[in-house]
Scaffold this active site. Sequence first.
Site, mmCIF file in Angstrom:
data_model
loop_
_atom_site.group_PDB
_atom_site.id
_atom_site.type_symbol
_atom_site.label_atom_id
_atom_site.label_comp_id
_atom_site.label_asym_id
_atom_site.label_seq_id
_atom_site.Cartn_x
_atom_site.Cartn_y
_atom_site.Cartn_z
ATOM 1 N N GLU A 132 0.842 -1.192 0.000
ATOM 2 C CA GLU A 132 0.000 0.000 0.000
ATOM 3 C C GLU A 132 0.879 1.245 0.000
ATOM 4 O O GLU A 132 2.087 1.169 0.261
ATOM 5 C CB GLU A 132 -0.937 0.002 1.208
ATOM 6 C CG GLU A 132 -1.908 -1.163 1.209
ATOM 7 C CD GLU A 132 -2.942 -1.077 2.328
ATOM 8 O OE1 GLU A 132 -2.948 -0.056 3.057
ATOM 9 O OE2 GLU A 132 -3.740 -2.019 2.461
ATOM 10 N N ARG A 275 33.419 -6.566 -31.459
ATOM 11 C CA ARG A 275 33.763 -5.147 -31.552
ATOM 12 C C ARG A 275 35.272 -4.980 -31.557
ATOM 13 O O ARG A 275 35.966 -5.438 -30.637
ATOM 14 C CB ARG A 275 33.157 -4.393 -30.368
ATOM 15 C CG ARG A 275 33.558 -2.931 -30.263
ATOM 16 C CD ARG A 275 32.821 -2.080 -31.294
ATOM 17 N NE ARG A 275 32.883 -0.675 -30.938
ATOM 18 C CZ ARG A 275 33.829 0.170 -31.361
ATOM 19 N NH1 ARG A 275 34.811 -0.271 -32.143
ATOM 20 N NH2 ARG A 275 33.799 1.435 -30.988
ATOM 21 N N GLY A 346 29.697 0.571 -24.429
ATOM 22 C CA GLY A 346 29.904 1.975 -24.769
ATOM 23 C C GLY A 346 28.598 2.660 -25.157
ATOM 24 O O GLY A 346 27.556 2.429 -24.537
ATOM 25 N N GLY A 347 28.653 3.479 -26.190
ATOM 26 C CA GLY A 347 27.460 4.199 -26.636
ATOM 27 C C GLY A 347 26.321 3.275 -27.024
ATOM 28 O O GLY A 347 25.147 3.599 -26.803
ATOM 29 N N GLU A 370 9.826 -7.575 -3.588
ATOM 30 C CA GLU A 370 9.812 -8.740 -2.690
ATOM 31 C C GLU A 370 10.863 -8.617 -1.583
ATOM 32 O O GLU A 370 11.506 -9.593 -1.194
ATOM 33 C CB GLU A 370 9.977 -10.056 -3.468
ATOM 34 C CG GLU A 370 8.781 -10.315 -4.379
ATOM 35 C CD GLU A 370 8.524 -11.776 -4.663
ATOM 36 O OE1 GLU A 370 8.781 -12.619 -3.777
ATOM 37 O OE2 GLU A 370 8.056 -12.074 -5.757
#
Length: 386
Positions: A132, A275, A346-347, A370
């Site tokens: 609540e 990459r 990275g980006g 929880e």
Amino acid sequence: MTDFLSTGTLPDEYAQLAKTVRDFAQTVVAPVAAEHDAQHTFPYEVVAGMAEMGLFGLPFPEEYGGMGGDYFALCLALEELGKVDQSVAITLEAGVSLGAMPVYRFGNEAQKQEWLPQLTSGQALGAFGLTEAGGGTDAGATKTTARLDDGHWVINGTKQFITNSGTDITRLVTVTAVTGVSGDNREISSILVPVPTAGFTAEPAYDKVGWNASDTHPLTFDDVRVPEENLLGERGRGYANFLRILDEGRIAIAALSVGAAQGCVDESVKYARERAAFGQPIGKFQAIEFKIARMEARAHAARAAYYDAAALMLAGRPFKKEAAIAKLVASEAAMDNARDATQIHGGYGFMNEYPVARHYRDSKILEIGEGTTEVQLMVIARQMGM
């Protein structure tokens, strides 16, 4: 089950389940995860697939429509789903742990026969209305009330952050409410509310930071009338019973968190191999190697923690402390790995098209839902006699 804690090898039935869910996650869940996340839509087709596989019935007996498995089987499924889409994983976790499990643990036979076949089949979802506005961690501060009137409970109040409470297939919400007051003592009970019921409203869904394909609503109860026999478990034991449900649920959330942590590792390894920078894959640079190694170590340690808690639970031994440890360690591993995975990308890690960006947004709630990190620390300390 405890044998593999020392050998590191899953028994065949568990290994096959994990592989089946892993294949489902990669071929069915992953391709649509980004779209549902971006559009904030509930993945009904994915849920239907999980239902057909029997995932919602994993830890329940066959007599109630379940698969006759155990809670560890559920955890393995959550880990595999959590690798690719936390929204889907939490839909399963909440549907089982918060929706069906309270009925199974505390319901009478008539309630089990009525509700469990619907919930274990995945054709219907259940939710648990506990939190609540003024009582998140302090769930004992419940203000929602239920009074008896002519053989019916009349429920009034509000709940917040309730998962699976407003879908087209939601059929049950179990609500905690104050059913009596004696001096400073407030009697809290759990009551089953079928959906739809007059006076019950799932308010508009939240605009969340993450878990965007998970269904989450505030709830309003305005003179909701349900039969007196909809009381779940013993009157006045609603809060105490739900603490038991939370202990179990923390193991499940830990498993989901491990999946998220491992998903970040897997995506980072893949990206670091592909990459290139300065003439070689970035995975050849020690800074990246070490970062990924730490990520793998976090996921491994967190997995061992939830395996241990699950083993204790299934052996019928006390597991409250171990469940809190698992939830603490695993949720922090998920958040830490999401941050590191984003840095490695990275980006691109800041672009929502990449899974690690979604994990970065999704993982924070694992340290809150929880039982917050602070609650886990409190539970651990108290179990140590502090």
